[in-house]
Motif scaffolding. Structure first.
Motif, PDB file in Angstrom:
ATOM      1  N   LEU A 110     -11.990 -94.868 -36.633  1.00  0.00           N
ATOM      2  CA  LEU A 110     -12.712 -93.959 -37.523  1.00  0.00           C
ATOM      3  C   LEU A 110     -13.509 -92.925 -36.734  1.00  0.00           C
ATOM      4  CD1 LEU A 110     -14.156 -96.413 -40.223  1.00  0.00           C
ATOM      5  CD2 LEU A 110     -12.681 -94.443 -40.699  1.00  0.00           C
ATOM      6  N   GLY A 113     -11.222 -90.136 -35.733  1.00  0.00           N
ATOM      7  CA  GLY A 113     -10.408 -89.591 -36.809  1.00  0.00           C
ATOM      8  C   GLY A 113      -8.969 -90.035 -36.860  1.00  0.00           C
ATOM      9  N   ASP A 116      -8.614 -93.032 -41.699  1.00  0.00           N
ATOM     10  CA  ASP A 116      -9.670 -92.637 -42.629  1.00  0.00           C
ATOM     11  C   ASP A 116     -10.356 -93.877 -43.187  1.00  0.00           C
ATOM     12  OD1 ASP A 116      -7.926 -93.685 -44.550  1.00  0.00           O
ATOM     13  OD2 ASP A 116      -7.156 -91.714 -45.109  1.00  0.00           O
TER      14      ASP A 116
END
Length: 362
Positions: A110, A113, A116
């Motif tokens: 996370l 990125g 999600d």
């Protein structure tokens, strides 16, 4: 227990080969930097086809080698040990780090990125059911756990089985490793059909065969060192050529392929992979040294943690060598694997200095 030196070399070799497999997967279907190949595979060029076949094909002995090492050390379990004592000892070593890294693979990506929030929540909710989205390499833990669960069951038989009886089991196992090819060319065999997958050799198939093989090699195989060298090399070469060619002949560049189809000969319980693995293991058994360097011993001990974390590092080196430097495939794949190995070693070594590090890296 006194260390068996050649097994330390096997662990290190197998650990590196795992990273070489995953480095190769970025050249035949991976979408992102750390993605493993999915249900469909695609090779962009003839160069990719050749070097993925060579590097990845040769490295397919990695998982079976780990299985053989575990079985070589643990079977049969000690006679004075109960099933529950065996389970407690083995699972307290492997399960805490396994679950910690399941959590890390479900959350850490996370930060940069790669996943999600929805994917993270889904992965966390399924931790008791399966490995996280970005931790496909953790599939290996499930058959390993299965073998550990079965060792107390098979140990009484192994203690009293004769060499002939074990050879009979191994013969049936070897025959079962031909079934994937029979299914490809002859369809369903020996009781298989759309509503029954349990063919006649089901209970002699899978990684249990490697467990019995390991015990047979340790207890019953009385070959001289020279004979192990010769037969090991012959099995290694035949298994290697077969495994590499089985992928190469199918993986036509520029075409979309079904991954299970082109990886038929790369399944870990196929006859060629057994030959490749046993050949390599026999060669390692010819190492007669009674001691080795501190680095080898230490790396062997760190190999579990390195395996657990290496996917975190793999993506970095794929970005460097494939995307930024754009090295040719022949050089990029080993560079990715070597750098992943080194950085995983450094990170695991640093963690080992922490109090209670055994719960993180084993």
């Amino acid at each position: 227990m006194k260390r068996i030196v050649f097994l330390d070399y096997v662990r290190i070799f197998a650990c590196f080969l795992v990273m070489l497999v995953h480095a190769s997967e970025n050249y035949y279907g991976a979408v992102g930097a750390t993605d493993m190949v999915g249900p469909q595979a695609y090779l962009a060029t003839e160069e990719d086809r050749l070097w993925v076949s060579v590097y990845d094909g040769f490295s397919r002995m990695s998982v079976p080698l780990f299985m053989i090492v575990s079985a070589f050390l643990l079977t049969p379990m000690k006679e004075e040990q109960t099933m529950w004592q065996f389970y407690k000892h083995r699972f307290m070593r492997i399960l805490p780090p396994f679950f910690i890294f399941m959590l890390l693979y479900s959350t850490l990506p996370l930060l940069w990125g790669q996943i999600d929030g929805n994917t993270s929540v889904k992965d966390l909710s399924r931790i008791l059911l399966n490995f996280p989205t970005l931790a496909g390499h953790l599939w290996f833990m499930y058959p390993l756990i299965s073998l550990y669960l079965f060792i107390p069951v098979i140990s009484p038989w192994l203690r009293k089985a004769s060499a002939k009886e074990e050879r009979f089991f191994i013969s049936l196992f070897l025959l079962s490793t031909c079934i994937p090819y029979l299914n490809r060319f002859s369809g369903e065999v020996w009781g298989q059909c759309f509503w029954n997958e349990y063919h006649v050799l089901w209970y002699f198939s899978g990684y249990l065969g490697y467990l019995v093989l390991a015990h047979y090699i340790r207890v019953h195989l009385q070959w001289s060192r020279n004979r192990r060298l010769v037969i090991g090399m012959v099995l290694l070469v035949i298994g290697m050529i077969w495994t590499i060619y089985s992928f190469y002949v199918q993986a036509v560049p520029g075409e979309l392929h079904s991954t299970p189809d082109i990886e038929l000969g790369w399944a870990f319980c196929t006859i060629n992979c057994v030959m490749l693995t046993v050949g390599a293991f026999l060669l390692f058994t010819t190492i007669t040294a009674q001691s080795t360097s501190q680095w080898v011993t230490e790396t062997s001990k760190l190999s579990y943690g390195m395996y657990l974390m290496h996917i975190f590092w793999l993506g970095l080196w794929v970005t460097v060598f494939k995307q930024q430097l754009q090295l040719p495939t022949v050089a990029a794949i080993p560079c990715i694997a070597v750098c992943t190995f080194i950085t995983s070693w450094i990170a695991t070594k640093l963690i080992s200095f922490l109090p209670g590090s055994k719960w993180i890296i084993g």
